[in-house]
Design a protein around this motif. Structure first.
Motif, mmCIF file in Angstrom:
data_model
loop_
_atom_site.group_PDB
_atom_site.id
_atom_site.type_symbol
_atom_site.label_atom_id
_atom_site.label_comp_id
_atom_site.label_asym_id
_atom_site.label_seq_id
_atom_site.Cartn_x
_atom_site.Cartn_y
_atom_site.Cartn_z
ATOM 1 N N VAL A 193 27.323 21.397 40.442
ATOM 2 C CA VAL A 193 27.664 19.947 40.835
ATOM 3 C C VAL A 193 27.653 19.982 42.208
ATOM 4 N N LEU A 194 28.628 20.971 42.659
ATOM 5 C CA LEU A 194 28.499 20.766 44.377
ATOM 6 C C LEU A 194 27.239 21.239 45.124
ATOM 7 N N ALA A 195 26.243 21.817 44.604
ATOM 8 C CA ALA A 195 25.170 21.868 45.166
ATOM 9 C C ALA A 195 24.368 20.722 45.116
ATOM 10 N N HIS A 196 24.443 20.111 44.143
ATOM 11 C CA HIS A 196 23.700 18.964 44.018
ATOM 12 C C HIS A 196 24.197 17.632 44.705
ATOM 13 N N TYR A 197 25.484 17.683 44.548
ATOM 14 C CA TYR A 197 26.346 16.753 45.597
ATOM 15 C C TYR A 197 26.016 16.697 46.903
ATOM 16 N N LEU A 198 26.174 17.848 47.411
ATOM 17 C CA LEU A 198 25.951 18.360 48.848
ATOM 18 C C LEU A 198 24.281 17.767 49.181
ATOM 19 N N ASP A 199 23.462 18.296 48.188
ATOM 20 C CA ASP A 199 22.314 17.842 48.717
ATOM 21 C C ASP A 199 21.957 16.448 48.811
ATOM 22 N N PHE A 200 22.691 15.668 47.874
ATOM 23 C CA PHE A 200 22.595 14.256 47.887
ATOM 24 C C PHE A 200 22.953 13.776 49.148
ATOM 25 N N ARG A 201 24.165 14.259 49.641
ATOM 26 C CA ARG A 201 24.893 13.791 50.923
ATOM 27 C C ARG A 201 23.790 14.256 52.295
ATOM 28 N N ASP A 214 20.673 14.276 52.121
ATOM 29 C CA ASP A 214 19.605 13.505 51.966
ATOM 30 C C ASP A 214 20.013 12.207 52.688
ATOM 31 N N LEU A 215 21.189 11.589 52.511
ATOM 32 C CA LEU A 215 21.822 10.495 52.996
ATOM 33 C C LEU A 215 21.870 10.482 54.564
ATOM 34 N N GLU A 216 22.372 11.704 55.036
ATOM 35 C CA GLU A 216 22.394 11.990 56.328
ATOM 36 C C GLU A 216 21.034 12.020 56.951
ATOM 37 N N ALA A 217 20.106 12.771 56.521
ATOM 38 C CA ALA A 217 18.663 12.814 57.244
ATOM 39 C C ALA A 217 18.180 11.395 57.104
ATOM 40 N N ALA A 218 18.515 10.441 56.335
ATOM 41 C CA ALA A 218 17.921 9.072 56.101
ATOM 42 C C ALA A 218 18.507 8.155 57.059
ATOM 43 N N ALA A 219 19.734 8.688 57.471
ATOM 44 C CA ALA A 219 20.575 7.673 58.255
ATOM 45 C C ALA A 219 19.839 7.385 59.779
ATOM 46 N N ALA A 244 13.718 3.318 41.247
ATOM 47 C CA ALA A 244 13.798 4.752 41.952
ATOM 48 C C ALA A 244 14.973 5.531 41.620
ATOM 49 N N PRO A 245 15.205 5.781 40.082
ATOM 50 C CA PRO A 245 16.450 6.770 39.971
ATOM 51 C C PRO A 245 16.295 8.013 40.572
ATOM 52 N N ASP A 246 17.479 8.442 41.174
ATOM 53 C CA ASP A 246 17.745 9.653 41.580
ATOM 54 C C ASP A 246 18.595 10.481 40.772
ATOM 55 N N THR A 247 18.158 11.582 39.857
ATOM 56 C CA THR A 247 18.756 11.943 38.594
ATOM 57 C C THR A 247 18.701 13.674 38.618
ATOM 58 N N GLN A 278 21.129 -2.078 39.767
ATOM 59 C CA GLN A 278 19.830 -2.236 40.281
ATOM 60 C C GLN A 278 19.546 -2.872 41.786
ATOM 61 N N GLN A 279 20.437 -3.170 42.383
ATOM 62 C CA GLN A 279 20.424 -3.808 43.541
ATOM 63 C C GLN A 279 19.730 -2.976 44.771
ATOM 64 N N GLY A 280 20.309 -1.779 44.540
ATOM 65 C CA GLY A 280 19.611 -0.578 45.194
ATOM 66 C C GLY A 280 20.209 -0.207 46.911
ATOM 67 N N ALA A 281 21.204 -1.139 47.363
ATOM 68 C CA ALA A 281 21.474 -1.136 48.588
ATOM 69 C C ALA A 281 22.505 0.080 49.015
ATOM 70 N N VAL A 282 23.173 0.582 47.765
ATOM 71 C CA VAL A 282 23.950 1.862 47.700
ATOM 72 C C VAL A 282 23.446 2.816 46.983
ATOM 73 N N PRO A 283 23.170 3.895 48.008
ATOM 74 C CA PRO A 283 22.495 5.100 47.349
ATOM 75 C C PRO A 283 23.306 5.778 46.233
ATOM 76 N N LEU A 284 22.720 5.826 44.995
ATOM 77 C CA LEU A 284 23.205 6.511 43.731
ATOM 78 C C LEU A 284 22.408 7.545 43.300
ATOM 79 N N ARG A 285 23.141 8.681 42.600
ATOM 80 C CA ARG A 285 22.880 9.862 41.979
ATOM 81 C C ARG A 285 23.349 9.896 40.903
ATOM 82 N N LEU A 286 22.648 10.301 39.687
ATOM 83 C CA LEU A 286 23.131 10.638 38.455
ATOM 84 C C LEU A 286 23.015 12.262 38.390
ATOM 85 N N ILE A 287 24.330 12.977 38.076
ATOM 86 C CA ILE A 287 24.256 14.546 37.742
ATOM 87 C C ILE A 287 24.693 14.603 36.391
#
Length: 297
Positions: free
Chosen positions: A282-290, A292-297, A261-264, A230-239
């Motif tokens: 799973v691969l597609a959704h994992y790569l999308d997650f990454r 998004d991380l790169e875009a937010a960096a 702000a759940p990412d599911t 719940q701390q939110g500092a580390v980006p998380l996703r549930l697939i």
């Protein structure tokens, strides 16, 4: 989308490396460029790191992959009489990272039992004991109140556990997997043979009743692990494979209730093993997650 061919189990075993963890031989695998971002993959119960074989090659083209068969699983040591613990498995993951000289931000991709190990690592991140960059969970008992164990898990935890473990066989594995995989994504006979080989290796059924003690351990750690998520500092996703009777749609719904702000992602018709049932998704959704991380960096 192109099907992911995966890696034959014999070839997978040949690629294994070994290191010593507290006197026990642990098999581990690495791939990808040494200077790429490290991605630690953590498998579930009762199988092993070969669970990731369909994702291994495409992920290795982008990241430095690290995975091991945890203590009591697959091709690693399965000591008798051992007090297996999720906390010790987290120690093992950290020891493997240290063995490989990984000390930067580590990304996690975890499944089932491995979700609990990942939750412990996330708690340690917030305690300043390691540095995580992100975490992605596949189906697992993230919240004890939504985990619905199958009968054999309940029996393993009972006083009959040692006997139940020793009587566990490929036929029982097939029957259990038939219930927890999606109706259109059932494992083939060859896949079941390989899953069973990993479980049976080095008399693995003899320690299953000890490994299953992760279930009450999850309950003891619930508040600490939930606070970390719940701390939110580390980006998380549930697939999540929604069909899964153990930790499917009902667990995803609870995740959305508890995590800010759940990412599911819900994979309809997919069961407990999305990385083998629907690896392309799973691969597609994992790569999308990454991405998004790169875009937010």
């Amino acid at each position: 989308m192109t099907a992911l061919a995966g890696i034959a189990l014999d070839e997978w075993r040949e690629r294994a490396q070994v290191f010593d963890f507290r006197g026990h031989a642990i098999r581990y695998w690495t791939a990808g460029a040494q200077d790429a971002e490290p991605l630690l993959l953590i498998h579930g119960f009762p199988t092993a790191s070969w669970d990731w074989h369909r994702l291994w090659q495409p992920l290795s083209e982008r990241y430095r992959l690290i995975a091991c068969d945890m203590l009591g699983f697959g091709y690693s040591a399965k000591p008798r009489g051992h007090a297996y613990s999720l906390l010790e498995q987290a120690d093992l993951q950290q020891a493997l990272l240290a063995h490989l000289g990984v000390d930067g931000g580590v990304h996690l991709l975890a499944h089932d039992y491995g979700d609990s190990v990942a939750q412990e690592l996330l708690a340690r991140h917030h305690e300043g004991r390691l540095h995580l960059a992100s975490g992605v969970f596949l189906n697992g008992g993230l919240f004890p109140e939504t985990h619905r164990p199958v009968l054999v898990q309940k029996l393993l935890l009972s006083p009959l556990g040692p006997l139940v473990g020793r009587l566990f066989n490929r036929q029982k594995l097939a029957a259990n997997f038939a219930r927890i995989f999606g109706p259109r994504t059932q494992p083939s006979g060859a896949e079941l043979d390989d899953f069973w080989h990993l479980i049976a290796h080095n008399d693995g059924p003899a320690v299953m009743h000890r490994l299953i003690r992760y279930m009450p351990e999850r309950r003891r750690q619930r508040e600490r692990w939930l606070a970390a998520m719940q701390q939110g500092a580390v980006p998380l996703r549930l697939i999540d494979g929604a069909f899964d009777p153990i930790s499917g749609a009902h667990m995803l719904a609870r995740y959305r209730e508890l995590i800010p702000a759940p990412d599911t992602v819900s994979l309809e018709g997919i069961g407990h093993y999305p990385q083998t049932e629907a690896p392309e998704l799973v691969l597609a959704h994992y790569l999308d997650f990454r991405k998004d991380l790169e875009a937010a960096a």
